[in-house]
Design a protein around this motif. Sequence first.
Motif, PDB file in Angstrom:
ATOM      1  N   VAL B  14      -9.346  -2.528   2.158  1.00 27.32           N
ATOM      2  CA  VAL B  14      -8.291  -2.987   1.265  1.00 27.32           C
ATOM      3  C   VAL B  14      -8.822  -4.131   0.417  1.00 27.32           C
ATOM      4  CG1 VAL B  14      -6.047  -4.095   1.124  1.00 27.32           C
ATOM      5  CG2 VAL B  14      -6.477  -2.316   2.830  1.00 27.32           C
ATOM      6  N   SER B  15      -8.578  -4.088  -0.859  1.00 30.38           N
ATOM      7  CA  SER B  15      -9.007  -5.178  -1.718  1.00 30.38           C
ATOM      8  C   SER B  15      -7.868  -5.589  -2.627  1.00 30.38           C
ATOM      9  CB  SER B  15     -10.206  -4.733  -2.565  1.00 30.38           C
ATOM     10  OG  SER B  15      -9.760  -3.820  -3.547  1.00 30.38           O
ATOM     11  N   ARG B  16      -8.058  -6.755  -3.249  1.00 25.43           N
ATOM     12  CA  ARG B  16      -7.013  -7.290  -4.103  1.00 25.43           C
ATOM     13  C   ARG B  16      -6.668  -6.335  -5.237  1.00 25.43           C
ATOM     14  NH1 ARG B  16      -5.029 -12.337  -5.189  1.00 25.43           N
ATOM     15  NH2 ARG B  16      -6.409 -13.240  -3.651  1.00 25.43           N
ATOM     16  N   LEU B  49      -0.760 -12.347  -2.165  1.00 26.56           N
ATOM     17  CA  LEU B  49      -0.298 -11.184  -1.407  1.00 26.56           C
ATOM     18  C   LEU B  49      -0.976 -11.121  -0.053  1.00 26.56           C
ATOM     19  CD1 LEU B  49      -0.188  -8.420  -4.168  1.00 26.56           C
ATOM     20  CD2 LEU B  49       1.579 -10.049  -3.471  1.00 26.56           C
ATOM     21  N   VAL B  50      -0.344 -10.428   0.856  1.00 22.64           N
ATOM     22  CA  VAL B  50      -0.929 -10.253   2.184  1.00 22.64           C
ATOM     23  C   VAL B  50      -1.071  -8.755   2.453  1.00 22.64           C
ATOM     24  CG1 VAL B  50      -0.053 -12.417   3.109  1.00 22.64           C
ATOM     25  CG2 VAL B  50       1.339 -10.355   3.271  1.00 22.64           C
ATOM     26  N   THR B  51      -1.970  -8.461   3.346  1.00 20.53           N
ATOM     27  CA  THR B  51      -2.245  -7.069   3.678  1.00 20.53           C
ATOM     28  C   THR B  51      -1.447  -6.658   4.911  1.00 20.53           C
ATOM     29  OG1 THR B  51      -4.466  -7.275   2.807  1.00 20.53           O
ATOM     30  CG2 THR B  51      -4.050  -5.423   4.291  1.00 20.53           C
ATOM     31  N   VAL B  52      -0.830  -5.520   4.803  1.00 19.51           N
ATOM     32  CA  VAL B  52      -0.089  -4.988   5.943  1.00 19.51           C
ATOM     33  C   VAL B  52      -0.533  -3.560   6.164  1.00 19.51           C
ATOM     34  CG1 VAL B  52       2.182  -4.339   6.806  1.00 19.51           C
ATOM     35  CG2 VAL B  52       1.907  -6.448   5.517  1.00 19.51           C
ATOM     36  N   ALA B  62      -1.726   1.162   4.107  1.00 21.06           N
ATOM     37  CA  ALA B  62      -2.271  -0.190   3.979  1.00 21.06           C
ATOM     38  C   ALA B  62      -1.754  -0.727   2.654  1.00 21.06           C
ATOM     39  CB  ALA B  62      -3.788  -0.161   3.990  1.00 21.06           C
ATOM     40  N   MET B  63      -1.059  -1.828   2.733  1.00 21.02           N
ATOM     41  CA  MET B  63      -0.363  -2.324   1.541  1.00 21.02           C
ATOM     42  C   MET B  63      -0.654  -3.782   1.309  1.00 21.02           C
ATOM     43  SD  MET B  63       3.446  -0.788   1.897  1.00 21.02           S
ATOM     44  CE  MET B  63       3.635  -1.403   3.541  1.00 21.02           C
ATOM     45  N   ARG B  64      -0.586  -4.144   0.044  1.00 24.78           N
ATOM     46  CA  ARG B  64      -0.622  -5.551  -0.341  1.00 24.78           C
ATOM     47  C   ARG B  64       0.809  -5.926  -0.670  1.00 24.78           C
ATOM     48  NH1 ARG B  64      -4.348  -8.497   0.383  1.00 24.78           N
ATOM     49  NH2 ARG B  64      -4.574  -9.379  -1.708  1.00 24.78           N
ATOM     50  N   VAL B  65       1.357  -6.835   0.087  1.00 26.52           N
ATOM     51  CA  VAL B  65       2.770  -7.152  -0.129  1.00 26.52           C
ATOM     52  C   VAL B  65       2.972  -8.643  -0.357  1.00 26.52           C
ATOM     53  CG1 VAL B  65       3.499  -5.202   1.306  1.00 26.52           C
ATOM     54  CG2 VAL B  65       3.332  -7.482   2.320  1.00 26.52           C
ATOM     55  N   LEU B 111      10.578  -9.298   7.644  1.00 29.52           N
ATOM     56  CA  LEU B 111       9.560  -9.416   6.607  1.00 29.52           C
ATOM     57  C   LEU B 111       8.531  -8.314   6.801  1.00 29.52           C
ATOM     58  CD1 LEU B 111       9.097 -13.292   6.483  1.00 29.52           C
ATOM     59  CD2 LEU B 111      10.186 -11.837   4.747  1.00 29.52           C
ATOM     60  N   ALA B 112       8.162  -7.695   5.688  1.00 30.70           N
ATOM     61  CA  ALA B 112       7.191  -6.601   5.770  1.00 30.70           C
ATOM     62  C   ALA B 112       5.916  -7.062   6.463  1.00 30.70           C
ATOM     63  CB  ALA B 112       6.890  -6.075   4.369  1.00 30.70           C
ATOM     64  N   ALA B 113       5.547  -8.314   6.219  1.00 30.01           N
ATOM     65  CA  ALA B 113       4.295  -8.832   6.768  1.00 30.01           C
ATOM     66  C   ALA B 113       4.292  -8.844   8.290  1.00 30.01           C
ATOM     67  CB  ALA B 113       4.043 -10.235   6.224  1.00 30.01           C
ATOM     68  N   THR B 114       5.470  -8.834   8.894  1.00 28.64           N
ATOM     69  CA  THR B 114       5.525  -8.880  10.362  1.00 28.64           C
ATOM     70  C   THR B 114       5.407  -7.500  10.986  1.00 28.64           C
ATOM     71  OG1 THR B 114       7.925  -8.608  10.501  1.00 28.64           O
ATOM     72  CG2 THR B 114       7.082 -10.863  10.235  1.00 28.64           C
ATOM     73  N   THR B 115       5.292  -6.472  10.161  1.00 27.18           N
ATOM     74  CA  THR B 115       5.229  -5.122  10.719  1.00 27.18           C
ATOM     75  C   THR B 115       3.798  -4.620  10.827  1.00 27.18           C
ATOM     76  OG1 THR B 115       5.509  -4.087   8.551  1.00 27.18           O
ATOM     77  CG2 THR B 115       7.511  -4.545   9.816  1.00 27.18           C
ATOM     78  N   ASN B 116       2.843  -5.509  10.609  1.00 26.64           N
ATOM     79  CA  ASN B 116       1.440  -5.108  10.692  1.00 26.64           C
ATOM     80  C   ASN B 116       1.151  -4.492  12.060  1.00 26.64           C
ATOM     81  OD1 ASN B 116      -1.173  -5.060   9.404  1.00 26.64           O
ATOM     82  ND2 ASN B 116      -1.795  -6.487  11.016  1.00 26.64           N
ATOM     83  N   GLY B 117       0.574  -3.312  12.031  1.00 26.30           N
ATOM     84  CA  GLY B 117       0.205  -2.652  13.277  1.00 26.30           C
ATOM     85  C   GLY B 117       1.360  -1.968  13.986  1.00 26.30           C
ATOM     86  N   ARG B 118       2.524  -1.939  13.361  1.00 24.24           N
ATOM     87  CA  ARG B 118       3.693  -1.355  14.024  1.00 24.24           C
ATOM     88  C   ARG B 118       4.012   0.029  13.457  1.00 24.24           C
ATOM     89  NH1 ARG B 118       6.109  -5.126  17.196  1.00 24.24           N
ATOM     90  NH2 ARG B 118       5.458  -7.260  16.828  1.00 24.24           N
ATOM     91  N   GLU B 119       4.882   0.698  14.185  1.00 24.67           N
ATOM     92  CA  GLU B 119       5.329   2.012  13.738  1.00 24.67           C
ATOM     93  C   GLU B 119       6.775   1.920  13.290  1.00 24.67           C
ATOM     94  OE1 GLU B 119       4.662   5.475  15.959  1.00 24.67           O
ATOM     95  OE2 GLU B 119       2.624   4.909  16.584  1.00 24.67           O
ATOM     96  N   VAL B 120       6.980   2.299  12.045  1.00 23.20           N
ATOM     97  CA  VAL B 120       8.322   2.255  11.472  1.00 23.20           C
ATOM     98  C   VAL B 120       8.813   3.691  11.288  1.00 23.20           C
ATOM     99  CG1 VAL B 120       9.681   1.582   9.451  1.00 23.20           C
ATOM    100  CG2 VAL B 120       7.851   0.075  10.298  1.00 23.20           C
ATOM    101  N   THR B 121      10.045   3.936  11.677  1.00 24.17           N
ATOM    102  CA  THR B 121      10.674   5.232  11.388  1.00 24.17           C
ATOM    103  C   THR B 121      11.916   4.976  10.546  1.00 24.17           C
ATOM    104  OG1 THR B 121       9.932   6.077  13.525  1.00 24.17           O
ATOM    105  CG2 THR B 121      11.622   7.359  12.359  1.00 24.17           C
TER     106      THR B 121
END
Lengths: 750, 202
Positions: B14-16, B49-52, B62-65, B111-121
């Motif tokens: 992931v890059s800027r 931005l942060v990577t999620v 993989a997102m920049r949010v 916050l989207a940033a707190t979902t790093n590594g998680r599974e969302v349905t």
Amino acid sequence: MTVSPVGREVARVDGRLKVTGAARYSGDYPATNMSYAHVVTSTVARGTIRSIDTAAALAAPGVLRVYAAGDGRLRLYPLAPEFSFFGENYIPLQDTTVRYYGQIIAVVVAESVEQARDAAALITVAYDAQPPRASLADGPREPSGPTSSGELSSVTVLAPGVASIDEALAASEVVVEADFEQPVQHHAAMEPHTVLAEWDGDRVTVHAGAQMPTPFTILLGQRLGVLPQQVRLIGRYVGGGFGARVIVWSEAPLAAAAARELGRPVKLALTREQMFTLVGHRPHLTQRVRLGASRNGVLSAISHESVAERPAAGGWNMLPGESTSDTLYNTPNLRIKPQWVILDMPGSWAMRAPDEAPGAFALETAMDELAVATGVDPVELRLRNYATVSPSTGRPWSSKHLDECYRDGARRFGWSARSARPRARVDGEWLFGTGMSSAAYPAARQAASVRIRLLDDDTAVVSTGTSDLGTGAWTMVAVAGADALGLPLERVTPEIGDSALPPGAPAVGSGATHSTVPAVVAAARDTIDALKQLAVTHSGSPWHGANAKDLRYKQGRLHGNGRSMTFGKLLRALGSRGVDATASEPAGAPSGYTFHTFGAHFCEVRVNRFTREIRVTRFTTVVDAGRIINARAARSQIVGGVIFGISGALLEENHLERDTGRLAASTLADYLVPVNADIPDIDVHLLDRPDPHLTGPLGEDGGEVGTRSLGARGLGEIGTVGSAAAVGNAVFNATGIRIRKLPITLDKLL
Amino acid sequence: MNPDNDAGQGRSGVSRRGFLGAGAVAAAAAAPLMATVADASTAAEGEGLVTVRVTVNGDRHAMRVDPRGTLLDTLREKLELTGTKKGCDRGQCGACTVHVDGRRVLSCLTLAATTNGREVTTIEGLADGEQLHPMQQAFIDHDGFQCGFCTPGQIMSAVAMVDEGPARTDDEIRERMSGNICRCSAYPFIVDAVRDGQEAMR
């Protein structure tokens, strides 16, 4: 043999889209190069903006534009005078005047939602504020505006020889006098108003929820200074309306004007907090009802006076005596006198049964008080005063089975087991009580146009620019089309929610269904005629050269001259994709009659002896709404309407702060609406008696075209009429305490 | 939170300036990685931005949010998963309910940033292809909605409620579904739907 779906339990045709998240609401559409708008609102109720400092917002990351009140950067225009009823009486951002607390005074547009929202918070405003007019009690009172038909809103009917309503009351054996107060209420639809506006040259496509798609394009066009045909409104799925999406407020003009100025698509979503000041509310209202009657409860006089809030920015003309005191009971003397007080409040607008629900709370509570005063059972009291002609006009009803609603409802509910004596039924720490009320809601037919297209795959498309707010209009159009064409439901595709379609019935006044179905029937008739014409004129047709009169359409097939063929097969044989026709039906209904939907409510509550907690435990409603088109959606509408009434009785209130003119509640935590645990099972019964005077263009079954969908009256609002009174009357029966100021909260019972 | 230069960046590629360029390489390197990357890193939006990296409905992203970005806005505006609805944006209505690691959460307060590594349905991930989840079918069968705007949240809440432990009574359904407001007031039909959906899920 295809069985008509009319009146059956039909699952919503849009159900699958809604349970999978695929139904697109206005905020769900993508756009290339999207930008996001966030609005800033005023924090005084009356005055002038001295200055707006937008420098910090403009310098914030991602900010594209800041438009501020009076900066002249977004050009918007007034509504034409004949449309001024359908909008607020000022134009957003065009001047620096503040008319209410929560008015839009700036718009920030940025690359992202987060950037727009945070930049908006950087804007600072200085005001020259004035004390707002913010109390209904302070007056001055003025006569309310005229009725929708242009007549004076005050009504006086006096028996021969009676000089005044006061004289009639003074001569009555029993008099009930009661004063009522109802607070500001909010539609609080689940979907906050969200607009996506995208221009292509001089044409704009707007995604928004609109109860009247075609008028929306007229109103928005006037605001933007363009013609209606330059505006396309798409609102196929709408997250609730309840009246708040009838007119064009500020968000759509601002989003569209910003998109035009910026040259990019703009999405503007109001926050929940902003929804409490920017999209209307049910006005604050006080009412005084006086009933005169004989000792055995026969009415001799009804007087119904009201004083409603009238926002200076414009709003709903409250006439709470309409379809209540001028309709429900036979009385020789009737006086209705509505007034308003102009206040510096956010614009108000119709909310589900706008006049009828508040009016019925007052009248039907007073009737319960009359029942107590005379010792006559509340159901019997209503039957003794049963009106067979309108008390104000003298005209009979097109169809009225309210007496049956009372009797059916009483039986289903077990009314006969009731004790009229308050506090008669105690179970542990709970006091149980029951109450009932009547309901009426006018059935006015609006103009509607419908196009039907028969396709070469033996399906039909029924298209009309009406709107489904959750009412079931998608399914209603499909059911009416299937009935008219004699096709299975799954072979009929409805199309609604788009101003590019033929102008459809407004989804207002509980009128969409009974305004749409006659036009569906007419369009079916015309489309079948067009099919026959094609069959006899096309050289490739087996009926080429025949007389169209010798052909007969039945259930998707043409018959004639010893042949029979489905329309799809004929179209395929001719190499034609489809044949269509559009039909329009005018507004109005046969003269000489009064048109109403009727209902009766029966409610049981329990009130805690110690804490005064109030719980609704049982509710039965019987409705006479003419022909039922879809029994399932109809029941859902009535249940939803009743719960609106329960909610108004027990929960909903927004307090207007006298000093600031601010509406105190601005979230769903301080403006209470019911949650699941607040609501019991609700028993609804629909009489299903077709209205013989709302039969549409063909009268009874004309043979080729199904007409079972005719004879319907509306039912979207009737559930909300009178249901709050039934709750309050039950609370009185449980506790012996009469609460005339809504909501009935436990502190008022201590 | 994942600062720009976190250790994961190199591994994921992931890059800027966005993921699309390096995405093919990264996808090849991480075989199951079905990355759909929203192009959040425009010049105007790129700062801070942060990577999620999050799995949404089985697809890895993989997102920049924006660190201020909620899971709700990120689902809707970046991933175009608009089935999840914004009714109040402050955790009071339940319309935005999704599952994070199988639990129901309010995506507007996450916050989207707190979902790093998680599974969302989300509601879009509930059906099995064309086969609706039993709870979705039950909501159709019982008319458990009118306008449909709260429905994704109601259904996500109902499925999680059953997973938390089935409701034994209708009153228990009412109580445990009371975080989801339905202004159309389909409540009695929602209770019917949840009762049937629960039975079908067993």
